[in-house]
Design an enzyme around this catalytic site. Structure first.
Site: not given
Length: 193
Positions: A41, A69, A127
């Protein structure tokens, strides 16, 4: 989503590459992918992350590449255009959720409380962020009350040594951003290879 879930279960650890620039993130990703890790990621707050992602997509067509993000629809669009297989947001972002759904790209949406995690899990993999603030015992308690089949990936301040405890608490995989030079060895020790 099923393909991502399978990849996360196999990977057990997702390296989160937050770097000073895209070239550094790309180099770190290449090292990890060459070592056999199937998922990486990049973060959308790394300069030139989209360029790095595009180069990685060309070089590693079978790798599972995500962008984290993601806090705006523009970043979601750039990630998908560069070849992202999944998106990760630190909190619910309705525009990102809608864009990901329209493009058919899995989204791992962030949450912290049981209610936030339950809501995020309805859209895919939740998450848990920032996970270091609570620990594996919190995840175990939350998993006991989430709807059956809910998937949670803790991320944020987790050390590699703590990954087995998070997995035992019910995590589908664990996002780790530090000590990544040891990750290939730990990954093999976890039996992920």
């Amino acid at each position: 989503m099923e393909s991502l879930v399978e990849s996360l279960r196999h990977a057990k650890v997702v390296p989160v590459l937050r770097r000073t620039d895209g070239a550094e993130a790309e180099a770190a990703a290449r090292t990890l992918l060459d070592a056999g890790l199937p998922v990486v990621e990049l973060t959308a707050n790394t300069p030139d992350w989209a360029g790095a992602l595009g180069r990685l997509r060309s070089a590693y067509p079978r790798a599972v590449l995500g962008v984290g993000t993601v806090c705006a629809e523009g970043d979601a669009r750039a990630a998908c255009d560069a070849g992202a297989d999944f998106l990760v947001s630190p909190w619910p972002v309705p525009d990102v959720r809608a864009y990901a759904a329209a493009r058919g790209v899995p989204l791992c949406e962030g949450g912290f409380t049981p209610g936030e995690l339950a809501a995020a899990a309805r859209h895919g993999v939740a998450k848990l962020f920032p996970a270091h603030a609570v620990g594996p015992s919190y995840l175990k308690s939350v998993m006991a009350v989430l709807p059956a089949g809910s998937l949670v990936m803790p991320t944020g301040g987790i050390k590699l040594a703590d990954v087995p405890a998070w997995l035992a608490a019910g995590a589908i995989a664990v996002g780790v951003g530090s000590d990544l030079d040891r990750l290939p060895q730990v990954w093999h020790e976890l039996g992920a290879a």
